[in-house]
Motif scaffolding. Structure first.
Motif, PDB file in Angstrom:
ATOM      1  N   LEU A   1      16.866  50.923  -5.845  1.00  0.00           N
ATOM      2  CA  LEU A   1      17.479  51.934  -4.979  1.00  0.00           C
ATOM      3  C   LEU A   1      16.461  52.481  -3.990  1.00  0.00           C
ATOM      4  CD1 LEU A   1      19.625  53.932  -7.574  1.00  0.00           C
ATOM      5  CD2 LEU A   1      20.418  52.226  -5.933  1.00  0.00           C
ATOM      6  N   CYS A   2      16.914  52.719  -2.777  1.00  0.00           N
ATOM      7  CA  CYS A   2      16.081  53.333  -1.748  1.00  0.00           C
ATOM      8  C   CYS A   2      15.622  54.710  -2.235  1.00  0.00           C
ATOM      9  CB  CYS A   2      16.905  53.476  -0.477  1.00  0.00           C
ATOM     10  SG  CYS A   2      16.003  54.180   0.902  1.00  0.00           S
ATOM     11  N   SER A   3      14.414  55.117  -1.836  1.00  0.00           N
ATOM     12  CA  SER A   3      13.923  56.430  -2.260  1.00  0.00           C
ATOM     13  C   SER A   3      14.462  57.551  -1.370  1.00  0.00           C
ATOM     14  CB  SER A   3      12.391  56.444  -2.259  1.00  0.00           C
ATOM     15  OG  SER A   3      11.899  56.204  -0.953  1.00  0.00           O
ATOM     16  N   HIS A   4      15.216  57.209  -0.325  1.00  0.00           N
ATOM     17  CA  HIS A   4      15.804  58.248   0.532  1.00  0.00           C
ATOM     18  C   HIS A   4      17.143  58.720  -0.044  1.00  0.00           C
ATOM     19  CE1 HIS A   4      18.044  59.350   4.440  1.00  0.00           C
ATOM     20  NE2 HIS A   4      17.325  60.397   4.078  1.00  0.00           N
ATOM     21  N   GLU A   5      18.076  57.799  -0.187  1.00  0.00           N
ATOM     22  CA  GLU A   5      19.352  58.132  -0.799  1.00  0.00           C
ATOM     23  C   GLU A   5      19.725  57.008  -1.762  1.00  0.00           C
ATOM     24  OE1 GLU A   5      22.161  59.009   2.296  1.00  0.00           O
ATOM     25  OE2 GLU A   5      21.056  60.773   2.936  1.00  0.00           O
ATOM     26  N   HIS A   6      20.824  57.206  -2.449  1.00  0.00           N
ATOM     27  CA  HIS A   6      21.209  56.302  -3.539  1.00  0.00           C
ATOM     28  C   HIS A   6      21.837  55.032  -2.947  1.00  0.00           C
ATOM     29  CE1 HIS A   6      22.299  55.907  -7.824  1.00  0.00           C
ATOM     30  NE2 HIS A   6      23.324  55.227  -7.363  1.00  0.00           N
ATOM     31  N   VAL A   7      21.020  54.150  -2.390  1.00  0.00           N
ATOM     32  CA  VAL A   7      21.544  52.954  -1.730  1.00  0.00           C
ATOM     33  C   VAL A   7      20.777  51.733  -2.232  1.00  0.00           C
ATOM     34  CG1 VAL A   7      21.703  51.759   0.492  1.00  0.00           C
ATOM     35  CG2 VAL A   7      22.291  54.177   0.341  1.00  0.00           C
ATOM     36  N   HIS A   8      21.523  50.670  -2.549  1.00  0.00           N
ATOM     37  CA  HIS A   8      20.887  49.441  -3.042  1.00  0.00           C
ATOM     38  C   HIS A   8      20.177  48.703  -1.914  1.00  0.00           C
ATOM     39  CE1 HIS A   8      22.276  49.356  -7.196  1.00  0.00           C
ATOM     40  NE2 HIS A   8      23.353  49.972  -6.745  1.00  0.00           N
TER      41      HIS A   8
ATOM     42  N   GLU B   1      14.154  46.355   4.884  1.00  0.00           N
ATOM     43  CA  GLU B   1      14.775  47.450   5.632  1.00  0.00           C
ATOM     44  C   GLU B   1      16.045  47.858   4.904  1.00  0.00           C
ATOM     45  OE1 GLU B   1      14.704  47.373   9.995  1.00  0.00           O
ATOM     46  OE2 GLU B   1      16.857  47.757   9.875  1.00  0.00           O
ATOM     47  N   CYS B   2      16.154  49.142   4.629  1.00  0.00           N
ATOM     48  CA  CYS B   2      17.299  49.675   3.897  1.00  0.00           C
ATOM     49  C   CYS B   2      18.570  49.578   4.755  1.00  0.00           C
ATOM     50  CB  CYS B   2      17.024  51.135   3.519  1.00  0.00           C
ATOM     51  SG  CYS B   2      18.443  51.947   2.782  1.00  0.00           S
ATOM     52  N   PRO B   3      19.686  49.196   4.133  1.00  0.00           N
ATOM     53  CA  PRO B   3      20.897  48.999   4.927  1.00  0.00           C
ATOM     54  C   PRO B   3      21.562  50.292   5.396  1.00  0.00           C
ATOM     55  CG  PRO B   3      21.367  48.606   2.603  1.00  0.00           C
ATOM     56  CD  PRO B   3      19.880  48.807   2.722  1.00  0.00           C
ATOM     57  N   LYS B   4      21.134  51.437   4.896  1.00  0.00           N
ATOM     58  CA  LYS B   4      21.856  52.664   5.245  1.00  0.00           C
ATOM     59  C   LYS B   4      21.283  53.332   6.506  1.00  0.00           C
ATOM     60  CE  LYS B   4      24.994  55.787   4.290  1.00  0.00           C
ATOM     61  NZ  LYS B   4      26.405  55.496   4.157  1.00  0.00           N
ATOM     62  N   HIS B   5      19.987  53.616   6.501  1.00  0.00           N
ATOM     63  CA  HIS B   5      19.394  54.302   7.662  1.00  0.00           C
ATOM     64  C   HIS B   5      18.197  53.550   8.209  1.00  0.00           C
ATOM     65  CE1 HIS B   5      21.016  57.631   5.011  1.00  0.00           C
ATOM     66  NE2 HIS B   5      21.773  57.712   6.077  1.00  0.00           N
ATOM     67  N   ASN B   6      18.053  52.309   7.843  1.00  0.00           N
ATOM     68  CA  ASN B   6      16.994  51.459   8.407  1.00  0.00           C
ATOM     69  C   ASN B   6      15.577  51.922   8.063  1.00  0.00           C
ATOM     70  OD1 ASN B   6      19.379  51.932  10.473  1.00  0.00           O
ATOM     71  ND2 ASN B   6      18.871  49.771  10.614  1.00  0.00           N
ATOM     72  N   GLY B   7      15.434  52.709   7.004  1.00  0.00           N
ATOM     73  CA  GLY B   7      14.077  52.994   6.529  1.00  0.00           C
ATOM     74  C   GLY B   7      13.437  51.700   6.032  1.00  0.00           C
ATOM     75  N   ARG B   8      12.109  51.629   6.105  1.00  0.00           N
ATOM     76  CA  ARG B   8      11.445  50.381   5.701  1.00  0.00           C
ATOM     77  C   ARG B   8      10.381  50.610   4.645  1.00  0.00           C
ATOM     78  NH1 ARG B   8      10.566  47.288  11.488  1.00  0.00           N
ATOM     79  NH2 ARG B   8      12.782  47.289  12.020  1.00  0.00           N
TER      80      ARG B   8
ATOM     81  N   ALA C   1      10.425  56.231   8.677  1.00  0.00           N
ATOM     82  CA  ALA C   1      11.422  57.274   8.390  1.00  0.00           C
ATOM     83  C   ALA C   1      12.825  56.671   8.542  1.00  0.00           C
ATOM     84  CB  ALA C   1      11.231  58.440   9.356  1.00  0.00           C
ATOM     85  N   PRO C   2      13.788  57.174   7.780  1.00  0.00           N
ATOM     86  CA  PRO C   2      13.723  58.372   6.948  1.00  0.00           C
ATOM     87  C   PRO C   2      13.176  58.162   5.531  1.00  0.00           C
ATOM     88  CG  PRO C   2      15.971  57.567   6.990  1.00  0.00           C
ATOM     89  CD  PRO C   2      15.174  56.650   7.869  1.00  0.00           C
ATOM     90  N   VAL C   3      12.543  57.051   5.228  1.00  0.00           N
ATOM     91  CA  VAL C   3      11.974  56.987   3.877  1.00  0.00           C
ATOM     92  C   VAL C   3      10.559  57.553   3.917  1.00  0.00           C
ATOM     93  CG1 VAL C   3      13.416  55.081   3.098  1.00  0.00           C
ATOM     94  CG2 VAL C   3      11.193  54.581   4.069  1.00  0.00           C
ATOM     95  N   CYS C   4      10.254  58.404   2.938  1.00  0.00           N
ATOM     96  CA  CYS C   4       8.940  59.058   2.864  1.00  0.00           C
ATOM     97  C   CYS C   4       8.280  58.778   1.520  1.00  0.00           C
ATOM     98  CB  CYS C   4       9.083  60.575   3.014  1.00  0.00           C
ATOM     99  SG  CYS C   4       9.899  61.087   4.517  1.00  0.00           S
TER     100      CYS C   4
HETATM  101  S1  FES Z   1      19.160  55.402   2.112  1.00  0.00           S
HETATM  102 FE1  FES Z   1      17.556  54.064   2.569  1.00  0.00          FE
HETATM  103  S2  FES Z   1      16.825  54.780   4.473  1.00  0.00           S
HETATM  104 FE2  FES Z   1      18.335  56.207   3.915  1.00  0.00          FE
END
Ligand code: FES
Lengths: 105, 358
Positions: free
Chosen positions: A46-53, A65-72, A83-86
């Motif tokens: 799961l992404c560390s930003h939100e609960h997304v695989h 690259e995360c499929p939700k907000h393109n954090g890497r 950003a938005p992953v921190c």
């Molecule tokens: S949930 Fe992964 S970048 Fe936001």
């Protein structure tokens, strides 16, 4: 906590080179990668930003690259790159044994 | 088309009653509907390329440069007008789509190219590049969820006068400048604090100060030379050239559902002429973009072909989208719970209706 053990994931050719797959095991979820040269890697699923695989995302070179907000993240080190992953991802050792991918969890 | 009988007064702030309601009902951070797309097809659609965005950015800067040259060369004559009209749209409207796509990091494959164009476009569109990155992330997490989404343009009941005035660009520009000035003074609103992590806030304040310094220098130059030209070049186009951004942007979601978890119910795909699509970088494929924000702008027409069996019919033109949206927005002035619910083709999965208008 019990000692980490090598856990069987899948056949090597179930994941394309420069791609990622979701792996659920024992109530946990992981992202299993193959780098462009075929080497396997593993991180939290799961992404560390939100609960997304992360398995729905895009592998480019050594980043996912995360499929939700393109954090890497760098999937080799788990480092949050964009950003938005921190917050970094946890990584797990991965290896190929008898044509199958295994991870140490 | 749908309306319910017991409208509740909406609180669009990010810290109010509807925020609590969205969290309590599971609308915040919800699972959204996605059309099933085979991994291989999606992987191909997500691929990044530098070529299209380098080409488009080169054209963009060339047109900006040539139109600015013409506007200055013919200053004081009617001959300058077409140059300023072009410059205005290139600056005050095209900046929005460049800001958007580079903010997602999908325009270019090369990261620094996205970042450079993102910073320039953020300045042009008068958006703080730090705060708006976070605001837009929230817009994607909680699209048109009342009390959660900071980017809802058409609130209900609508302020029709304000929506009309938006085309003149003045209100939005004044509010944007006021916002940047406030941030430059070191103040973030409670809403901004709700979606910007603490570690990012000093960056937001610093960049607001840089933007304000450029505006102050532009104003000083205009006064020193006693000329409007500096203001026509910097800042001004965000007023006189923003009409295209508003024309395309307002039909993204207006008149459609709130508080749903299916982008087919709250976003609109509109076929547009090639010039508007170039200025807008294909964001007319808006349902597609929201469902799969990983797909770069140049692949959205292909994504549309892949998804269209599962989407309501696209509006065939900008004109048609307005013909649909305007009566709906006017009706929402009387019936705030009213929204347009478009029929789906027989090949589509049914709408995900679990949380509609709760
Ligand atoms: S949930 Fe992964 S970048 Fe936001």
């Amino acid at each position: 906590m019990s000692d980490p053990v090598w856990t069987d994931v899948c056949d090597l050719d179930e994941i394309d080179e420069e791609d990622v797959m979701r792996f659920d095991h024992d109530g946990r979820t992981f992202a299993i990668y193959r780098a462009p040269d075929g080497t396997p890697f593993a991180t939290d699923g799961l992404c560390s930003h939100e609960h997304v695989h992360l398995a729905g995302g895009l592998v480019m070179d050594d980043t996912i690259e995360c499929p939700k907000h393109n954090g890497r993240f760098n999937y080799r080190t788990g480092a949050a790159l964009r950003a938005p992953v921190c917050v970094n991802l946890a990584t797990y050792p991965a290896r190929i044994a008898d044509g199958r991918i295994e991870i140490l969890i | 088309m749908t309306a319910t009988t017991d409208p509740h007064i909406r609180d669009y702030s990010l810290t109010g009653t509807d925020t609590a309601r969205a969290k309590a009902t599971g609308l915040a951070n919800a699972e959204w509907y996605h059309t099933d797309v085979p991994r291989k097809v999606m992987k191909d659609l997500m691929q990044r390329r530098d070529g299209p965005a380098i080409r488009d950015t080169a054209i963009w800067f060339a047109v900006l440069g040539l139109s600015a040259w013409g506007g200055i060369a013919f200053w004081g004559t009617w001959g300058a007008v077409p140059f300023w009209l072009i410059y205005g749209v290139m600056y005050g409207s095209a900046c929005d789509s460049r800001w958007h796509e580079c903010g997602h990091g999908t325009a270019f494959r090369t990261g620094w190219m996205n970042d450079v164009v993102y910073q320039i476009a953020s300045f042009m569109v008068v958006r703080n590049p730090v705060t708006w990155r976070w605001s837009h992330a929230r817009h994607h997490t909680d699209t048109i969820i009342v009390g959660r989404d900071p980017e809802i343009a058409c609130m209900r009941p609508p302020n029709v006068f304000r929506l009309l005035m938006a085309y003149a660009g003045v209100i939005d520009m004044a509010e944007s400048i006021r916002g940047i000035a406030r941030q430059a003074g070191g103040t973030l609103t409670d809403g901004e604090k709700d979606y910007i992590p603490e570690s990012e806030r000093p960056k937001a304040i610093l960049v607001a100060r840089v933007h304000m310094a450029i505006y102050a220098a532009t104003l000083a130059l205009a006064l020193a030379t006693w000329s409007w030209i500096p203001l026509m070049l910097i800042g001004g186009p965000r007023i006189y050239g923003a009409w295209h951004m508003l024309m395309t942007g307002l039909i993204q979601h207006c008149g459609l559902a709130e508080n749903v978890t299916d982008h087919r119910l709250n976003s609109r795909t509109v076929y547009m002429n090639p010039v508007s699509r170039w200025i807008y970088w294909n964001m007319n494929y808006h349902v597609e973009h929201h469902m799969f924000p990983m797909v770069p702008y140049h692949a959205l027409p292909r994504l549309h072909e892949v998804l269209k069996h599962d989407l309501p019919a696209a509006n065939p033109s900008i004109w048609d989208a307005y013909r649909e949206a305007i009566p709906a927005v006017l009706r929402q002035a009387r019936e705030p719970d009213y929204y347009i619910r478009k029929p789906l083709p027989a090949t589509a999965q049914p709408y995900k209706m679990d949380t509609v208008n709760v």
